[in-house]
Design a protein around this motif. Structure first.
Motif, PDB file in Angstrom:
ATOM      1  N   SER A  11       0.836  -1.201   0.000  1.00  0.00           N
ATOM      2  CA  SER A  11       0.000   0.000   0.000  1.00  0.00           C
ATOM      3  C   SER A  11       0.873   1.254   0.000  1.00  0.00           C
ATOM      4  N   ALA A  12       0.363   2.320  -0.601  1.00  0.00           N
ATOM      5  CA  ALA A  12       1.103   3.583  -0.701  1.00  0.00           C
ATOM      6  C   ALA A  12       0.113   4.726  -0.832  1.00  0.00           C
ATOM      7  N   ASN A  13       0.628   5.951  -0.767  1.00  0.00           N
ATOM      8  CA  ASN A  13      -0.242   7.117  -0.913  1.00  0.00           C
ATOM      9  C   ASN A  13      -0.697   7.325  -2.351  1.00  0.00           C
ATOM     10  N   LYS A  14       0.114   6.841  -3.284  1.00  0.00           N
ATOM     11  CA  LYS A  14      -0.237   6.899  -4.704  1.00  0.00           C
ATOM     12  C   LYS A  14       0.516   5.791  -5.428  1.00  0.00           C
ATOM     13  N   PHE A  15       0.135   5.564  -6.663  1.00  0.00           N
ATOM     14  CA  PHE A  15       0.785   4.493  -7.414  1.00  0.00           C
ATOM     15  C   PHE A  15       2.249   4.830  -7.670  1.00  0.00           C
ATOM     16  N   GLY A  16       3.097   3.794  -7.525  1.00  0.00           N
ATOM     17  CA  GLY A  16       4.509   3.955  -7.831  1.00  0.00           C
ATOM     18  C   GLY A  16       5.110   2.625  -8.248  1.00  0.00           C
ATOM     19  N   ALA A  17       6.222   2.681  -8.969  1.00  0.00           N
ATOM     20  CA  ALA A  17       6.937   1.484  -9.404  1.00  0.00           C
ATOM     21  C   ALA A  17       8.419   1.729  -9.272  1.00  0.00           C
ATOM     22  N   CYS A  18       9.142   0.740  -8.775  1.00  0.00           N
ATOM     23  CA  CYS A  18      10.584   0.888  -8.611  1.00  0.00           C
ATOM     24  C   CYS A  18      11.263  -0.452  -8.880  1.00  0.00           C
ATOM     25  N   GLY A  19      12.560  -0.398  -9.082  1.00  0.00           N
ATOM     26  CA  GLY A  19      13.339  -1.599  -9.385  1.00  0.00           C
ATOM     27  C   GLY A  19      13.490  -1.770 -10.877  1.00  0.00           C
ATOM     28  N   PRO A  20      14.059  -2.904 -11.304  1.00  0.00           N
ATOM     29  CA  PRO A  20      14.252  -3.160 -12.739  1.00  0.00           C
ATOM     30  C   PRO A  20      12.923  -3.145 -13.492  1.00  0.00           C
ATOM     31  N   LEU A  21      12.957  -2.695 -14.729  1.00  0.00           N
ATOM     32  CA  LEU A  21      11.802  -2.727 -15.624  1.00  0.00           C
ATOM     33  C   LEU A  21      10.624  -1.907 -15.100  1.00  0.00           C
ATOM     34  N   HIS A  67      13.976  -9.523 -23.260  1.00  0.00           N
ATOM     35  CA  HIS A  67      14.263  -9.876 -24.653  1.00  0.00           C
ATOM     36  C   HIS A  67      15.515 -10.748 -24.787  1.00  0.00           C
ATOM     37  N   THR A  68      15.652 -11.702 -23.882  1.00  0.00           N
ATOM     38  CA  THR A  68      16.798 -12.614 -23.948  1.00  0.00           C
ATOM     39  C   THR A  68      16.366 -14.076 -24.070  1.00  0.00           C
ATOM     40  N   GLY A  69      15.066 -14.320 -24.280  1.00  0.00           N
ATOM     41  CA  GLY A  69      14.600 -15.684 -24.486  1.00  0.00           C
ATOM     42  C   GLY A  69      13.920 -16.318 -23.293  1.00  0.00           C
ATOM     43  N   PHE A  70      13.684 -15.529 -22.229  1.00  0.00           N
ATOM     44  CA  PHE A  70      13.068 -16.078 -21.013  1.00  0.00           C
ATOM     45  C   PHE A  70      11.592 -15.729 -20.873  1.00  0.00           C
ATOM     46  N   GLY A  71      11.022 -15.009 -21.830  1.00  0.00           N
ATOM     47  CA  GLY A  71       9.628 -14.617 -21.707  1.00  0.00           C
ATOM     48  C   GLY A  71       9.380 -13.656 -20.567  1.00  0.00           C
ATOM     49  N   VAL A  72      10.334 -12.760 -20.322  1.00  0.00           N
ATOM     50  CA  VAL A  72      10.251 -11.858 -19.171  1.00  0.00           C
ATOM     51  C   VAL A  72       9.019 -10.958 -19.253  1.00  0.00           C
ATOM     52  N   TRP A  94      13.506 -16.237 -29.680  1.00  0.00           N
ATOM     53  CA  TRP A  94      14.378 -15.498 -30.589  1.00  0.00           C
ATOM     54  C   TRP A  94      15.822 -15.466 -30.091  1.00  0.00           C
ATOM     55  N   GLY A  95      16.090 -16.054 -28.930  1.00  0.00           N
ATOM     56  CA  GLY A  95      17.417 -15.951 -28.356  1.00  0.00           C
ATOM     57  C   GLY A  95      17.587 -14.631 -27.630  1.00  0.00           C
ATOM     58  N   PRO A  96      18.825 -14.282 -27.272  1.00  0.00           N
ATOM     59  CA  PRO A  96      20.061 -14.979 -27.615  1.00  0.00           C
ATOM     60  C   PRO A  96      20.425 -16.130 -26.667  1.00  0.00           C
ATOM     61  N   THR A  97      19.581 -16.389 -25.642  1.00  0.00           N
ATOM     62  CA  THR A  97      19.925 -17.437 -24.676  1.00  0.00           C
ATOM     63  C   THR A  97      19.941 -18.815 -25.330  1.00  0.00           C
ATOM     64  N   VAL A  98      21.008 -19.544 -25.045  1.00  0.00           N
ATOM     65  CA  VAL A  98      21.148 -20.940 -25.458  1.00  0.00           C
ATOM     66  C   VAL A  98      20.997 -21.807 -24.212  1.00  0.00           C
ATOM     67  N   PHE A  99      20.263 -22.898 -24.333  1.00  0.00           N
ATOM     68  CA  PHE A  99      20.111 -23.820 -23.207  1.00  0.00           C
ATOM     69  C   PHE A  99      20.769 -25.149 -23.533  1.00  0.00           C
ATOM     70  N   VAL A 139      23.369  -8.458 -25.663  1.00  0.00           N
ATOM     71  CA  VAL A 139      22.743  -8.885 -26.921  1.00  0.00           C
ATOM     72  C   VAL A 139      21.292  -9.221 -26.606  1.00  0.00           C
ATOM     73  N   SER A 140      20.399  -8.740 -27.446  1.00  0.00           N
ATOM     74  CA  SER A 140      18.976  -8.981 -27.219  1.00  0.00           C
ATOM     75  C   SER A 140      18.329  -9.630 -28.430  1.00  0.00           C
ATOM     76  N   GLY A 141      17.252 -10.356 -28.181  1.00  0.00           N
ATOM     77  CA  GLY A 141      16.474 -10.935 -29.257  1.00  0.00           C
ATOM     78  C   GLY A 141      15.482  -9.931 -29.814  1.00  0.00           C
ATOM     79  N   ARG A 142      14.758 -10.334 -30.831  1.00  0.00           N
ATOM     80  CA  ARG A 142      13.774  -9.444 -31.437  1.00  0.00           C
ATOM     81  C   ARG A 142      12.613  -9.201 -30.478  1.00  0.00           C
ATOM     82  N   ALA A 143      12.077  -7.984 -30.535  1.00  0.00           N
ATOM     83  CA  ALA A 143      10.939  -7.634 -29.694  1.00  0.00           C
ATOM     84  C   ALA A 143      10.243  -6.421 -30.293  1.00  0.00           C
ATOM     85  N   GLY A 144       9.006  -6.180 -29.854  1.00  0.00           N
ATOM     86  CA  GLY A 144       8.291  -4.988 -30.269  1.00  0.00           C
ATOM     87  C   GLY A 144       8.072  -4.920 -31.773  1.00  0.00           C
ATOM     88  N   LEU A 145       8.285  -3.732 -32.340  1.00  0.00           N
ATOM     89  CA  LEU A 145       8.053  -3.508 -33.767  1.00  0.00           C
ATOM     90  C   LEU A 145       8.959  -4.388 -34.620  1.00  0.00           C
TER      91      LEU A 145
END
Length: 321
Positions: free
Chosen positions: A47-57, A91-96, A273-278, A179-185
Motif C-alpha cells: 500500500s502507498a499514498n499513490k501508485f509507484g513502481a521501482c526496481g528493474p523494468l 528480450h533474452t529468451g526467457f519470456g520476461v 528469438w534468443g540470444p539465450t542458449v540452453f 545482446v537482445s532478441g527481437r521484440a516490439g516492432l
C-alpha cells in the motif's frame, strides 16, 4: 486493498513454434516449452499514498499496471507501490515480458479482491498470449508444456499437454552480455515477412512432440528427450531462417550450439528469438561440470551462465508483512 503480497514466477524456455501462416482450418502458432526455477521474476506490492513502481523494468511495470487497471475497469491506478525485486534482462529468451505482465495482473487482482486464477482471464488482464500460450500456462502450472495453438478469433492457445519435468534434470543457460532478441516492432515486422510454415514441417514438429518429447518426459527418458529437443529446435528454427539468416539467431549462437554438441551434450537449443542458449544435463553434477568447462573457454567472459532446476509449479502469490 486486502493485503500486501509478493509474487514470484519462474521463467520459460521456448523450443519453437509449430505452425505459422496456415489457413484458418487449423490452429496457428502453438509450440513447446518448459519452465525453469531461475532466473525468475519477483515483485512485491504494498500500500502507498499513490501508485509507484521501482526496481528493474519499472517503466514496463507502469505500462502493465495501466493495462490491468483498464481491464478491471478501475477509475485510476490503485494506491500501491510495486517493487521489482528481481528480473532477468528483457528480450533474452526467457519470456520476461509475459511473466512480468502476468505477475502484475495476478498481484493487483489479488490485493484488490478480483479473481485471476484462470489462464484466459489472466492473459486478458495483461494482454499477453497473442501468439504463444506457453508462458501463460507455465505461470499457473509450471512444468513441460505443449501449446496446441489457436484459430483466428480465439484469444489464447489451447493447453495440449502438461507434465512435470524430472526433478534431477538441469538446464544450463548461456546468455551473451548486451545482446537482445527481437521484440516490439522489430518482432512484428519479422513475423509479418515470414513465409508460411509448410504443412509437412508442422506435421513433423507435431510428430516429434507427441511421439518422442511427450513419452520421453513422462518416463524420464533423458537421452530420447534430449535428442528430440535438439531436432525440434533445428526444424522450428529453419522456419525463421529468412529473418534470422539461419537456423539460429546469430553465427555466434550457431557456433556455441555446435560446441556444446561436440562436448557430447545432445539437448541443446535456442530459446525463442534468443540470444539465450540452453543445454540440458541429466543432473546437477553434470551441470556443474559443463559450467566449469565452459568457464575455461575463450567465449566465457562474454556470457552469463546459470544452472537452473526445472520449475514444476507455477507462480507463488503469498501475503507478506
Amino acid at each position: 486493498m486486502k493485503h500486501c503480497i509478493r509474487v514470484r514466477t519462474p521463467c520459460r524456455l521456448h523450443f519453437g513454434l509449430t505452425s505459422l501462416g496456415h489457413d484458418s482450418d487449423r490452429p496457428q502458432f502453438g509450440g513447446v516449452g518448459v519452465m525453469v526455477a531461475s532466473p525468475c521474476v519477483e515483485l512485491a506490492i504494498s500500500s502507498a499514498n499513490k501508485f509507484g513502481a521501482c526496481g528493474p523494468l519499472s517503466e514496463r511495470v507502469a505500462q502493465f499496471s495501466t493495462l490491468v487497471a483498464e481491464q478491471l475497469r478501475l477509475p485510476a491506478l490503485p494506491d500501491v507501490n510495486i517493487e521489482v525485486i528481481s528480473a532477468p534482462r528483457a528480450h533474452t529468451g526467457f519470456g520476461v515480458g509475459t511473466q512480468l505482465g502476468l505477475a502484475i495482473a495476478a498481484g493487483l487482482a489479488e490485493v484488490l479482491g478480483f479473481p485471476w486464477r484462470d489462464p484466459l482471464r489472466l492473459a486478458q488482464l495483461a494482454r499477453r498470449g497473442r501468439r504463444s500460450a506457453v508462458g501463460t500456462y507455465g505461470f499457473l502450472l509450471g512444468g513441460f508444456l505443449v501449446d496446441g495453438g489457436h484459430r483466428a478469433g480465439e484469444p489464447l492457445g489451447q493447453l495440449s499437454f502438461r507434465c512435470d519435468i524430472p526433478e534431477e534434470w538441469r538446464f544450463v543457460l548461456l546468455t551473451p552480455h548486451a545482446v537482445s532478441g527481437r521484440a516490439g516492432l522489430d518482432e512484428e515486422q519479422a513475423m509479418a515477412t515470414l513465409p508460411a510454415v509448410p504443412r509437412t514441417v508442422t506435421e513433423e514438429l507435431e510428430q516429434l512432440t507427441h511421439a518422442e518429447l511427450i513419452p520421453a518426459v513422462k518416463t524420464g527418458n533423458f537421452s530420447t528427450f534430449s535428442e528430440a529437443v535438439y531436432r525440434y529446435g533445428c526444424l522450428a528454427g529453419k522456419c525463421f531462417a529468412p529473418v534470422q539468416g539461419g537456423t539460429f539467431a546469430t553465427p555466434e549462437t550457431a557456433e556455441l550450439i555446435a560446441w556444446l554438441r561436440s562436448q557430447g551434450i545432445a539437448g541443446v537449443g535456442q530459446s525463442s528469438w534468443g540470444p539465450t542458449v540452453f543445454a540440458l544435463l541429466p543432473n546437477e553434477e553434470e551441470s556443474e561440470k559443463l559450467c566449469q568447462t565452459f568457464s575455461k573457454s575463450p567465449a566465457a567472459c562474454d556470457y552469463d551462465v546459470v544452472s537452473a532446476a526445472p520449475a514444476n509449479t507455477g507462480a507463488v502469490v503469498e501475503s507478506i508483512e
